[in-house]
Enzyme design. Structure first.
Site, PDB file in Angstrom:
ATOM      1  N   ASP A 324       0.840  -1.203   0.000  1.00 40.04           N
ATOM      2  CA  ASP A 324       0.000   0.000   0.000  1.00 40.04           C
ATOM      3  C   ASP A 324       0.874   1.251   0.000  1.00 40.04           C
ATOM      4  O   ASP A 324       2.101   1.171  -0.186  1.00 40.04           O
ATOM      5  CB  ASP A 324      -0.977  -0.043   1.181  1.00 40.04           C
ATOM      6  CG  ASP A 324      -2.322   0.599   0.876  1.00 40.04           C
ATOM      7  OD1 ASP A 324      -2.415   1.842   0.952  1.00 40.04           O
ATOM      8  OD2 ASP A 324      -3.275  -0.125   0.556  1.00 40.04           O
ATOM      9  N   ASP A 325       0.238   2.371   0.208  1.00 44.17           N
ATOM     10  CA  ASP A 325       0.873   3.686   0.270  1.00 44.17           C
ATOM     11  C   ASP A 325       2.148   3.659   1.129  1.00 44.17           C
ATOM     12  O   ASP A 325       2.125   3.110   2.223  1.00 44.17           O
ATOM     13  CB  ASP A 325      -0.166   4.639   0.890  1.00 44.17           C
ATOM     14  CG  ASP A 325       0.277   6.081   0.913  1.00 44.17           C
ATOM     15  OD1 ASP A 325       1.354   6.374   0.373  1.00 44.17           O
ATOM     16  OD2 ASP A 325      -0.483   6.907   1.462  1.00 44.17           O
ATOM     17  N   LYS A 434      -4.493  -1.527  -6.572  1.00 44.18           N
ATOM     18  CA  LYS A 434      -5.472  -0.782  -5.772  1.00 44.18           C
ATOM     19  C   LYS A 434      -5.321   0.675  -6.165  1.00 44.18           C
ATOM     20  O   LYS A 434      -4.300   1.299  -5.859  1.00 44.18           O
ATOM     21  CB  LYS A 434      -5.197  -0.987  -4.281  1.00 44.18           C
ATOM     22  CG  LYS A 434      -6.071  -0.144  -3.355  1.00 44.18           C
ATOM     23  CD  LYS A 434      -5.814  -0.514  -1.892  1.00 44.18           C
ATOM     24  CE  LYS A 434      -6.499   0.431  -0.914  1.00 44.18           C
ATOM     25  NZ  LYS A 434      -6.147   0.113   0.484  1.00 44.18           N
ATOM     26  N   ASP A 436      -6.350   4.369  -5.823  1.00 45.16           N
ATOM     27  CA  ASP A 436      -6.964   5.103  -4.723  1.00 45.16           C
ATOM     28  C   ASP A 436      -7.179   6.576  -5.081  1.00 45.16           C
ATOM     29  O   ASP A 436      -6.595   7.096  -6.034  1.00 45.16           O
ATOM     30  CB  ASP A 436      -6.032   4.976  -3.508  1.00 45.16           C
ATOM     31  CG  ASP A 436      -6.779   5.117  -2.190  1.00 45.16           C
ATOM     32  OD1 ASP A 436      -7.962   5.513  -2.210  1.00 45.16           O
ATOM     33  OD2 ASP A 436      -6.176   4.832  -1.144  1.00 45.16           O
ATOM     34  N   CYS A 478     -10.799   2.652  -5.308  1.00 45.43           N
ATOM     35  CA  CYS A 478     -10.893   3.086  -3.908  1.00 45.43           C
ATOM     36  C   CYS A 478     -11.008   4.603  -3.922  1.00 45.43           C
ATOM     37  O   CYS A 478     -10.417   5.263  -4.769  1.00 45.43           O
ATOM     38  CB  CYS A 478      -9.651   2.625  -3.148  1.00 45.43           C
ATOM     39  SG  CYS A 478      -9.725   2.917  -1.376  1.00 45.43           S
ATOM     40  N   ARG A 493     -13.878  -0.676  -3.416  1.00 46.83           N
ATOM     41  CA  ARG A 493     -14.054  -0.394  -1.988  1.00 46.83           C
ATOM     42  C   ARG A 493     -15.382   0.303  -1.848  1.00 46.83           C
ATOM     43  O   ARG A 493     -15.668   1.263  -2.568  1.00 46.83           O
ATOM     44  CB  ARG A 493     -12.933   0.512  -1.509  1.00 46.83           C
ATOM     45  CG  ARG A 493     -11.915  -0.175  -0.645  1.00 46.83           C
ATOM     46  CD  ARG A 493     -12.394  -0.528   0.730  1.00 46.83           C
ATOM     47  NE  ARG A 493     -12.399   0.678   1.534  1.00 46.83           N
ATOM     48  CZ  ARG A 493     -11.288   1.265   1.959  1.00 46.83           C
ATOM     49  NH1 ARG A 493     -10.103   0.750   1.710  1.00 46.83           N
ATOM     50  NH2 ARG A 493     -11.362   2.362   2.654  1.00 46.83           N
ATOM     51  N   ASP A 497     -12.432   3.688   5.594  1.00 45.37           N
ATOM     52  CA  ASP A 497     -11.386   2.836   6.160  1.00 45.37           C
ATOM     53  C   ASP A 497     -11.833   2.239   7.489  1.00 45.37           C
ATOM     54  O   ASP A 497     -12.408   2.921   8.329  1.00 45.37           O
ATOM     55  CB  ASP A 497     -10.122   3.659   6.424  1.00 45.37           C
ATOM     56  CG  ASP A 497      -9.438   4.074   5.144  1.00 45.37           C
ATOM     57  OD1 ASP A 497     -10.077   4.020   4.081  1.00 45.37           O
ATOM     58  OD2 ASP A 497      -8.258   4.463   5.213  1.00 45.37           O
TER      59      ASP A 497
HETATM   60  C1  9PG Z   1      -3.437   5.056   1.875  1.00 49.58           C
HETATM   61  C2  9PG Z   1      -4.862   4.822   2.317  1.00 49.58           C
HETATM   62  C3  9PG Z   1      -5.273   3.339   2.243  1.00 49.58           C
HETATM   63  C4  9PG Z   1      -6.741   3.219   2.530  1.00 49.58           C
HETATM   64  C5  9PG Z   1      -7.522   4.109   1.592  1.00 49.58           C
HETATM   65  C6  9PG Z   1      -7.062   5.558   1.722  1.00 49.58           C
HETATM   66  O1  9PG Z   1      -8.342  12.161   3.841  1.00 49.58           O
HETATM   67  N1  9PG Z   1      -7.306  11.526   3.923  1.00 49.58           N
HETATM   68  O2  9PG Z   1      -6.230  12.075   4.243  1.00 49.58           O
HETATM   69  C7  9PG Z   1      -7.333  10.127   3.660  1.00 49.58           C
HETATM   70  C8  9PG Z   1      -6.188   9.370   3.894  1.00 49.58           C
HETATM   71  C9  9PG Z   1      -6.215   8.017   3.666  1.00 49.58           C
HETATM   72  C10 9PG Z   1      -7.364   7.407   3.202  1.00 49.58           C
HETATM   73  C11 9PG Z   1      -8.494   8.160   2.975  1.00 49.58           C
HETATM   74  C12 9PG Z   1      -8.484   9.533   3.204  1.00 49.58           C
HETATM   75  O3  9PG Z   1      -7.386   6.044   2.989  1.00 49.58           O
HETATM   76  O4  9PG Z   1      -8.881   4.030   1.818  1.00 49.58           O
HETATM   77  O5  9PG Z   1      -7.174   1.879   2.374  1.00 49.58           O
HETATM   78  O6  9PG Z   1      -4.966   2.802   0.984  1.00 49.58           O
HETATM   79  O7  9PG Z   1      -5.675   5.628   1.469  1.00 49.58           O
HETATM   80  O8  9PG Z   1      -3.107   6.414   1.968  1.00 49.58           O
END
Ligand code: 9PG
Length: 773
Positions: A324-325, A434, A436, A478, A493, A497
């Protein structure tokens, strides 16, 4: 009865055995009735052109065809009318012999001399009047509508009209949760993106939803006074599309459906939308380990290697390992790496594959960090506001540069780059991606090609990446605009989360962020959006968190998440450091795998979040999940008849491994604490041999029962069973032979076991165990 049409004066009647439609051929004013008792009378299609309403006045033409469409044979009637000087409105109606609804296709043609800007096309615009009524059986204050939510993380559910719109007020949060043309909702208004359903629990209902999503974003808007619905519009936002003289603009196709009390309008709509958009439906999307919820952006190559080793040693049938990230140097610089990945990701992909897994990678392909090299090299690729400033799509403290901008999906350089990105990561060995923050690909702004509508631009850009990645890739959307992604992703998705705590942090709640990370928020969407599974894509309910340390989730909450995920049939994703799991939680992972076939049903929904899911098996049985989402302990009552179980069923408690005895009519659960759930296998008591329950899989016998076959014809009491359950399995199986008492077998096998039972004998092939009694 097939489709019947008749003409009476200026009124055209079209009907089949389930629904009928009357349309005035001069004004296109229409009324829709269902034999089940719901109706929408007196709606009028309209175009919004340069701030004015364009309605039909004056019949111009009429055509009838018998066509073969995506849903089989149907009658298509096209009525063309004059409108606003210089415009022509045309409404096509499609109805098949056994359809529980009609398809409406509205288009506008410019017959004038100058181009006109089209703001919106409303295939349905209805406003309550003496002769314009919406009728739904049941008490008006019990009415619930489905709120889809715009993207993966947006809250979804079945509120009442009098409930408050939950979406946050902050502009950035709205960017992330509203469609660009979904209006914010003041009191008295609601919006459901793409589709909605309207019904009182257990009564006949109506559904309104767009079936195609190729060009324009769309939504259903509702206005009410108290509990009375006064306006309904199904709206395609045409973004000021310039309609040249002689040109025609077609709205996305709309489904207007009617359901009996036993049918689900959301399921009926989704099945049709999936067909129209050619959703790629896999037999199974498998299961994955994902690095995010354990390591977040601090993940290192070493962590992924360790997870690969642990999973290989566990022999748990997880098939994908997804990074992942955190591997990338910066968001947008996907082929440059963070310090924790000194050799990049290609060698890791190779190791993952060599260990027998599929290799997965996370990307946020429509984002660039303001400190990325991509942003520095290609400032012209960045989506801008009308004032020329870059469009902020995310502010994330975990990222270098904190601020991520959206790319302009209409820029040819971006499209080429996306194609090359898809090709590059596939070349590295990743075939599970994935993708996102995909909503960033459908943001409004000053774009390179302003003529490309948002949904069309988004789809084109996603397709570029897909084409670059090539055949056989699995794309998981996602943070994605939901319905505009159909056909381009295998999995989606469908909720926020998950997190190792139940309720969202109070700071997030205070901001009104219902999609902040939290087990509760994730679960709510898993339940509300369950009917989309295997109709639009494979649902990804997000990870089941199995850890027994560093978590605020107790046994009760873990079981609730695991039970909902199992019963949803969706992807099984884990994100724990598996080397730290205790034996019981490891066994639970094994029991979750593989995911169950089928699509769950919601049953009558009487709460904002559905509290039950039923996954019907093809052995006549079903897996029932029921959860108490209230704030105090309760007994839940389940109407078995409404779920299609007319006779007596045997009830097996999966977690307790206990046969609870027969039930009929209404089933009362044990008293459930808040956040507690029950998982029950229901099997008709029809005298046939049945698998009543099992601890080998969380389906409680759903998978095992599929392979049960009666042996011989004299041997009414003899059966054979071939259990295909990957990995090492140890547990109990409870069977009933024809007419006999329940029998319990203790089994231990790897991957496969064949049993033959009857005449007082037990034969076992491969591996197996002895009966307890
Ligand atoms: C990785 C994550 C994971 C996760 C995803 C997604 O608003 N925000 O800062 C924010 C950060 C992360 C996030 C959603 C919103 O989650 O759903 O499974 O992959 O990114 O950064």
């Amino acid at each position: 009865m097939s489709v019947h049409t008749a003409r009476e004066g200026s009124t055209l009647h079209v009907e089949n055995a389930r629904v009928s439609l009357e349309v005035d051929v001069a004004t296109l004013r229409a009324s829709f009735f269902s034999r089940a008792g719901a109706s929408l009378a007196g709606f009028r299609p309209r175009a919004r052109v340069e701030g004015e309403n364009a309605l039909a006045h004056g019949a111009h033409g009429e055509q009838r065809e018998e066509i073969e469409g995506p849903h089989g044979a149907c009658t298509r009637l096209t009525l063309t009318c004059q409108s606003d000087p210089g415009l022509e409105l045309s409404l096509a109606l499609e109805l098949g012999a056994d359809w529980p609804g009609v398809i409406l296709e509205l288009s506008v043609t410019n017959r004038g001399q100058t181009a006109r800007a089209i703001d919106a096309l409303d295939p349905i615009w209805w406003s309550r009047a003496a002769d314009a009524d919406l009728h739904l059986p049941g008490p008006p204050d019990a009415l619930r509508f489905f709120r889809m939510g715009y993207q993966s993380w947006s809250p979804s559910g079945f509120p009442r009209l009098t409930d408050r719109d939950p979406l946050p007020r902050l502009k950035l949060l709205r960017t992330m949760h509203y469609g660009a043309f979904t209006p914010p909702c003041p009191a008295g208004e609601h919006v459901s993106d793409f589709a909605t359903t309207l019904r009182c629990p257990g009564e006949a209902g109506l559904s309104v939803g767009f079936l195609t999503h190729r060009e324009f974003l769309n939504h259903v808007a509702l206005r009410h006074v108290g509990a009375r619905l006064d306006e309904l519009a199904a709206r395609v936002s045409c973004e000021g599309h310039l309609l040249a003289p002689g040109a025609t603009l077609r709205a996305e196709r709309l489904w207007l459906g009617a359901e009996t009390p036993g049918e689900d309008g959301l399921a009926a709509w989704a099945a049709r939308a999936g067909r129209e958009m050619e959703a790629p439906l896999l037999d199974s999307a498998g299961s994955a380990w994902c690095s995010w919820y354990q390591f977040f952006t601090r993940v290192r190559a070493e962590d992924v290697r360790a997870a690969t080793r642990t999973l290989a040693a566990l022999q748990a049938p997880v098939d994908t390992i997804q990074i992942d990230d955190g591997f990338q140097a910066a968001v947008g610089d996907w082929l440059e790496y963070a310090d924790g990945f000194p050799d990049g990701v290609a060698p890791l992909a190779r190791e993952i594959r060599d260990s027998g897994f599929r290799a997965g990678l996370w990307l946020a392909p429509f984002l660039v960090s303001r400190e990325s090299r991509t942003a520095e090299r290609h400032p012209d690729w960045i989506l801008r506001s009308p004032r020329g400033t870059p469009r902020v799509a995310v502010v994330n403290d975990g990222w270098k540069g904190r601020i991520a901008w959206a790319l302009d999906p209409t820029h040819p350089g971006v499209l080429e780059w996306l194609f090359e990105l898809g090709r590059a990561v596939r070349g590295q060995g990743f075939d599970y991606l994935k993708l996102d923050f995909l909503y960033a690909g459908a943001l409004a702004g000053a774009r390179h090609d302003p003529a490309v509508p948002l949904a069309a631009g988004y789809r084109r850009a996603l397709r570029a990446l897909r084409d670059g990645a090539g055949d056989g890739v699995l794309l998981l959307g996602c943070g994605a605009p939901l319905v505009p992604s159909i056909g381009l992703v295998e999995a989606m998705r469908i909720g926020p989360d998950v997190a190792p705590f139940w309720r969202a942090r109070s700071a997030n709640r205070a901001l009104g962020i219902l999609s902040a990370p939290a087990a509760e928020n994730s679960l709510r969407n898993v339940l509300a959006r369950a009917p989309l599974h295997r109709r639009l894509w494979h649902n990804d309910p997000d990870c089941v968190l199995l850890r027994d340390r560093d978590t605020k989730l107790g046994e009760r909450e873990v079981r609730t998440l695991a039970g909902a995920i199992a019963c949803s049939g969706g992807l099984i994703v884990v994100s724990d450091d598996l080397s730290k799991l205790g034996p019981e939680r490891r066994a639970l992972l094994q029991r979750l795998l593989p995911s169950l076939p089928g699509t769950p049903e919601l049953g009558p929904v009487a709460t904002e979040t559905p509290e039950t899911l039923l996954l019907r098996g093809d052995d006549g049985g079903g897996l029932l999940f029921a959860v108490n989402l209230g704030r105090s302990a309760r007994v839940l009552e389940v109407d078995l008849a409404a779920l299609g179980f007319a006779g007596t069923v045997s009830v097996y408690d999966v977690w307790g491994d206990q046969l609870l005895g027969p039930a009929r009519g209404r089933l009362r659960t044990a008293r459930l604490q808040p956040r507690a759930s029950t998982l029950l296998r229901l099997v008709p008591e029809d005298g046939l041999p049945r698998v009543l329950g099992s601890t080998l899989h969380l389906g409680g016998g759903a998978l095992e029962g599929r392979s049960l076959a009666a042996l011989g014809n004299d041997g009414q009491r003899a059966v054979s069973l071939t259990l295909h359950l990957p990995g090492l399995r140890q547990g109990r199986l409870r069977l009933r032979l024809a007419g006999g008492e329940p029998l319990t077998l203790s089994l231990c096998f790897r991957d496969r076991s064949t049993l033959e039972i009857g005449g007082g004998q037990l034969g076992v092939e491969e591996s197996g165990g002895m009966p307890d009694r």
